[in-house]
Design a protein around this motif. Sequence first.
Motif: not given
Lengths: 156, 412
Positions: B381-382, B230, A90-91, A93-95, A37-39, B378-379
Amino acid sequence: MSAMVDSYGLLEITAPRELNLKVLNFLYDNPTLQFQFLTDLTGVHYPSKKGNELAVVYHLHSLKENLRVRFKVFAPLEQPEVYTATGLFSAANWMERETYDFFGILFLGHPNLKRILNVEQMDYFPLRKEFPLEDQTRIDKDDEMFGRGGTLKQID
Amino acid sequence: MTRLYMSEQHIKLPEGSIEKVTSTLNLGPTHPATHGVMQNILELTGERIVSADQTIGYIHRAFEKIAERRPLAQITTLTDRLNYCSSPLNNMGWHMTCEKLLGVQTPKRVDYLRVIMMELARIADHLICNSIMGVDAGAYTGFLYVMQFRELIYEIYEEVCGARLTTNMGRIGGFERNFTDQAFQKLEKFLAEYPRALKEFENMFQRNRIFMDRTMGVGGISAERALNYGFTGPNLRAAGVDYDVRVHSPYASYQDFNFTIPVGTTGDCYDRWLVREQEMWQSLSILEQAYQKIQSFKGTEAEIYHADIPAYYLPEKKEVYTKMEALIFHFKIIMGETDIPVGEVYHSVEAGNGELGFYLVSDGGRSPYRLHFRRPCFIYYQSFEELVKGSMLSDAIMTMSSLNLIAGEMDA
């Protein structure tokens, strides 16, 4: 690679930036660890650390063992490149887009590395330390609306 | 025939085609259904969604940069404006992050008072989300009805800190003043009146055929995908993962309370609604327990509302006028001239939308060297494109409101 426990009880791992995916993969796949889990993923800019100015900080969580770990890689300002973690999470991506947006860290292999919170026309990376916040005591700026210094016109 | 489109980049031509066969729909940034300033560029064939491209950042206010100049106490106001539906949760999360960095132990009574405020904020947050889902499905009445009960919560906020929406509640180490009798009376009133209303609200929606048709099987996600994306909070639990920060890394003495984590199975809009609904019942139970624990403090113990940390907690005004040390601390705190210890902390709380994390790097100055907010909204919503791809336009609206997207939290 180095690992230490910080004074607040969190294990912190540092690795060369070329190995970031290998380390993340190991932490993800290892059957006893399972950090799947990528926090959080973010950047920090240390202008004084020559050759290691930009840090990418991952916070990983193993929900199975309920353990957290902080993982850091450092990249030089001239070549701010690390491999993307989007293949694993997948998390990420935006981070990673956010980290690129604010620090200019290039995530190699990212499917869509463009700015996310700032406007696309922006040509600098605002959270870097060379952009200090405006000095709150400056008086050279003529700003009538917010009453900061300048000449406030009298209303007749 | 030439057609006019919004801009070049919004035209998506299918491979090898010279004519556009899908239609582009700009959902947002100021659309009533987005409940905040965010944009979705949807490609539609008829009413079916082919692709969705989310654009966020319309209310980005550079909180992380601003925080690099501010002393710890002044950052609380920034956290208010993350998820503004449940500001006290963010405030408490920030105070606890500071306390972790400073190594402060808070008294039990402070923890329980915090739990009361945090659970009230959670109810207010879930209440908004669930009733807004009703609005988006065409039922306005439920929303208007339960707003009365959010008002009761806001009145408690007012009694405790003076503000209603952006609360700036509490301080590092505790609260700015002890809870008044009126605050507890208002809490009692809320605890007495709210369960009935929540039951009525549930009766209106839970087995409502129209509501079920609109939400069941819509915007679902599997547990694996949710974890990979996430997800945290009610949205993750709706997919069947019992991860709750209150249980996994207890803070503010949550280990002293008995409560269950409700989980769903399919991760669709209906399950998210159910999970939030059940969490409100759990919050009510936690509130009852916390209030009982508060009442067990008698005499001088009932006067404790902050930890004893003179360097960070503002002294009482009358002491400032009469005592030298108090005057010095008052001045240093107000001017933000107290140096904070060197260190890095990550602390997270279970906010309305999930794990709200604070990553604080300090180099020993008066303000953080770097502060990063892990914003749950934020996390997750992607994942929106994956959730709505292939579904109808009206499903996208439901999915958006069931995710409880708060633009303030998303953009920081």
